[in-house]
Design a protein around this motif. Structure first.
Motif, mmCIF file in Angstrom:
data_model
loop_
_atom_site.group_PDB
_atom_site.id
_atom_site.type_symbol
_atom_site.label_atom_id
_atom_site.label_comp_id
_atom_site.label_asym_id
_atom_site.label_seq_id
_atom_site.Cartn_x
_atom_site.Cartn_y
_atom_site.Cartn_z
ATOM 1 N N ARG A 138 41.555 30.998 23.682
ATOM 2 C CA ARG A 138 41.027 31.666 24.877
ATOM 3 C C ARG A 138 42.157 32.176 25.759
ATOM 4 N N GLY A 139 43.161 31.312 25.980
ATOM 5 C CA GLY A 139 44.294 31.700 26.815
ATOM 6 C C GLY A 139 45.050 32.877 26.235
ATOM 7 N N ALA A 140 45.257 32.845 24.909
ATOM 8 C CA ALA A 140 45.977 33.933 24.226
ATOM 9 C C ALA A 140 45.207 35.245 24.355
ATOM 10 N N GLY A 141 43.890 35.162 24.216
ATOM 11 C CA GLY A 141 43.050 36.359 24.345
ATOM 12 C C GLY A 141 43.123 36.956 25.740
ATOM 13 N N ILE A 142 43.011 36.087 26.734
ATOM 14 C CA ILE A 142 43.057 36.534 28.138
ATOM 15 C C ILE A 142 44.410 37.174 28.439
ATOM 16 N N LEU A 143 45.467 36.516 27.989
ATOM 17 C CA LEU A 143 46.811 37.026 28.249
ATOM 18 C C LEU A 143 47.029 38.386 27.588
ATOM 19 N N GLY A 144 46.580 38.504 26.335
ATOM 20 C CA GLY A 144 46.731 39.767 25.604
ATOM 21 C C GLY A 144 45.976 40.908 26.261
ATOM 22 N N PHE A 145 44.725 40.649 26.618
ATOM 23 C CA PHE A 145 43.884 41.716 27.163
ATOM 24 C C PHE A 145 44.165 42.012 28.632
ATOM 25 N N SER A 146 44.785 41.056 29.334
ATOM 26 C CA SER A 146 45.052 41.315 30.761
ATOM 27 C C SER A 146 46.057 42.457 30.942
ATOM 28 N N ASN A 147 46.774 42.812 29.864
ATOM 29 C CA ASN A 147 47.694 43.960 29.918
ATOM 30 C C ASN A 147 46.969 45.280 30.179
ATOM 31 N N PHE A 148 45.663 45.324 29.899
ATOM 32 C CA PHE A 148 44.905 46.570 30.077
ATOM 33 C C PHE A 148 44.357 46.717 31.490
ATOM 34 N N GLY A 149 44.519 45.664 32.289
ATOM 35 C CA GLY A 149 43.904 45.707 33.609
ATOM 36 C C GLY A 149 44.885 45.564 34.745
ATOM 37 N N ARG A 150 44.367 45.733 35.948
ATOM 38 C CA ARG A 150 45.139 45.491 37.165
ATOM 39 C C ARG A 150 44.217 44.777 38.156
ATOM 40 N N LYS A 151 44.788 44.227 39.188
ATOM 41 C CA LYS A 151 44.003 43.513 40.213
ATOM 42 C C LYS A 151 43.041 42.521 39.550
ATOM 43 N N HIS A 152 43.578 41.657 38.689
ATOM 44 C CA HIS A 152 42.747 40.726 37.913
ATOM 45 C C HIS A 152 41.972 39.754 38.808
ATOM 46 N N PHE A 153 40.701 39.624 38.476
ATOM 47 C CA PHE A 153 39.863 38.664 39.193
ATOM 48 C C PHE A 153 39.173 37.751 38.175
ATOM 49 N N TYR A 154 39.264 36.440 38.403
ATOM 50 C CA TYR A 154 38.614 35.478 37.499
ATOM 51 C C TYR A 154 37.241 35.119 38.055
ATOM 52 N N ALA A 155 36.206 35.363 37.252
ATOM 53 C CA ALA A 155 34.824 35.212 37.731
ATOM 54 C C ALA A 155 34.368 33.760 37.834
ATOM 55 N N LEU A 162 30.128 29.870 38.783
ATOM 56 C CA LEU A 162 30.307 31.298 39.026
ATOM 57 C C LEU A 162 30.743 31.542 40.475
ATOM 58 N N ASP A 163 31.834 32.279 40.651
ATOM 59 C CA ASP A 163 32.310 32.621 42.000
ATOM 60 C C ASP A 163 31.539 33.863 42.466
ATOM 61 N N VAL A 164 30.309 33.623 42.894
ATOM 62 C CA VAL A 164 29.396 34.722 43.233
ATOM 63 C C VAL A 164 29.946 35.566 44.387
ATOM 64 N N GLU A 165 30.390 34.883 45.435
ATOM 65 C CA GLU A 165 30.896 35.594 46.613
ATOM 66 C C GLU A 165 32.099 36.470 46.267
ATOM 67 N N TYR A 170 34.515 41.770 45.089
ATOM 68 C CA TYR A 170 35.363 42.551 44.168
ATOM 69 C C TYR A 170 34.609 43.811 43.719
ATOM 70 N N LEU A 171 33.335 43.641 43.349
ATOM 71 C CA LEU A 171 32.521 44.783 42.896
ATOM 72 C C LEU A 171 32.336 45.801 44.023
ATOM 73 N N LYS A 172 32.249 45.306 45.228
ATOM 74 C CA LYS A 172 32.093 46.190 46.393
ATOM 75 C C LYS A 172 33.377 46.996 46.603
ATOM 76 N N GLU A 173 34.515 46.292 46.474
ATOM 77 C CA GLU A 173 35.822 46.935 46.677
ATOM 78 C C GLU A 173 36.067 48.053 45.667
ATOM 79 N N TYR A 174 35.624 47.839 44.426
ATOM 80 C CA TYR A 174 35.895 48.831 43.371
ATOM 81 C C TYR A 174 34.651 49.629 42.972
ATOM 82 N N ALA A 175 33.669 49.665 43.852
ATOM 83 C CA ALA A 175 32.440 50.424 43.592
ATOM 84 C C ALA A 175 32.790 51.882 43.292
ATOM 85 N N GLY A 176 32.156 52.426 42.251
ATOM 86 C CA GLY A 176 32.408 53.824 41.889
ATOM 87 C C GLY A 176 33.562 53.996 40.925
#
Length: 353
Positions: A138-155, A162-165, A170-176
């Motif tokens: 799981r850790g290896a997968g997360i580390l590998g794929f996190s290269n494709f993203g920015r502003k990482h948020f763990y749900a 679940l960190d609902v709030e 986060y969804l509000k900030e990046y809406a659209g």
């Protein structure tokens, strides 16, 4: 390695075979255990076709420490996911193999994700990454794929709630904006989808793309297939685009991604062969059998040709309507343990296919 799905059968086989033969030679010279196993078997050191490349059963990585580099060159040890008390595979990486795997993953995902890093939600908990030198699958997968993203948020919080709030803000900030989601199939089902249903939380991930893999066995127990999984996630979480992938820690970086038509594809640097579970002979397209995975990436350990415990079927080659070249296939799940005993008996005392 720029376009991973452009080589035809003939072009790919000659290039891949040369690289796999080089790797067999390298591992014979640098791994005494691998050399001993090959000597005990009738496997060819120089294969004339992909089917002849010697393969190791993936279970061996749970039983032995297999590496083709000096211990001081090991920069990372990956372990397979297993329940408490289960033996786990240990995969030893040096810097070169680690870098190559990361670069290749980027190339393989480019046709789906493009070149731009997207805001990214990791559907997991940050605590998976606590030890930077030793990673679970799981850790290896997360580390590998996190290269494709920015502003990482763990749900998920550390206690798997679940960190609902946090998620909603986060969804509000990046809406659209297009958002990349990554996680493991069963974790998403159990801790994101089911929790949102239970708590009656309606989330809308908007213009999102989900990449997920692993853990299908637990979903099969709940009688959930790919189509239903995709449909329910779209209904409950508003996820627009979903791609499953097939991969394993024993060949990390070598992943087979689902195309737009829902089939798993072999990129130019990797391949699959389907073998009869009893005779280990290759079976024709359309017939189910054990999946053998081939990859030109593993140099720090002899993992370039592995017989898995998974059942699958090759559906065709070079003619998928998505336009990608290479074999396309599906995975039916793990072979039942009772049947597997026969396979492991074959490999007692270090036999090789």
């Amino acid at each position: 390695m720029t376009i991973p799905y452009h080589l035809t059968k003939t072009e790919k086989e000659s290039q891949l075979l040369a690289k796999l033969n080089d790797l067999t030679k390298w591992h014979i010279e640098n791994s005494p255990e691998y050399k001993a196993m090959l000597e005990k078997s009738s496997a060819k050191e120089v294969a004339n076709c992909l089917e002849e490349v010697p393969h190791l059963p993936v279970q061996l990585f749970k039983l032995m420490d297999l590496k083709s580099i000096p211990q001081e060159n090991v920069v990372k040890v990956l372990t397979s996911s297993g329940t408490t008390g289960q033996q786990v595979s240990k995969i030893y990486l040096d810097k070169d193999t680690s870098v190559t795997q990361t670069k290749t993953l980027v190339e393989v995902m480019k046709p789906i994700l493009g070149n731009k890093r997207l805001p990214m939600i990791i559907l997991d908990t940050k605590s998976v990454l606590k030890d930077r030198k030793s990673f679970s699958a799981r850790g290896a997968g997360i580390l590998g794929f996190s290269n494709f993203g920015r502003k990482h948020f763990y749900a998920l919080n550390d206690d798997m709630t679940l960190d609902v709030e946090g998620l909603q803000s986060y969804l509000k900030e990046y809406a659209g904006q297009r958002i990349l989601l990554f996680g493991f199939t069963f974790m998403i089902w159990q801790y994101i989808y089911k929790e949102s249903l239970k708590q009656e939380i309606k989330l809308d991930f908007g213009d999102s793309i989900l990449i997920h893999g692993g853990g299908w066995k637990k979903l099969k127990d709940e009688a959930v297939d790919t189509q239903e999984f995709n449909q329910l996630l779209h209904q409950q979480l508003g996820i627009r685009e979903i791609h499953n992938y097939y991969g394993m820690v024993e060949q990390v970086g070598s992943i087979f991604v689902e195309c737009s038509h829902g089939y798993l594809h072999t990129p130019s640097y990797a391949d699959v062969i389907i073998r009869n579970p009893i005779t280990f002979e290759p079976v024709p397209f359309g017939e189910q059998g054990l999946i053998q995975v081939l990859s030109e990436l593993p140099k720090s350990y002899p993992g370039h040709s592995l017989l898995t415990e998974d059942l699958g079927t090759i559906l065709g080659e070079d003619d998928c309507s998505c336009g990608w070249k290479g074999k396309y296939f599906n995975v039916a799940g793990r072979i039942p343990k009772a049947e597997l005993r026969g396979c492991s008996d074959t490999f007692q005392g270090g036999g090789v296919g």
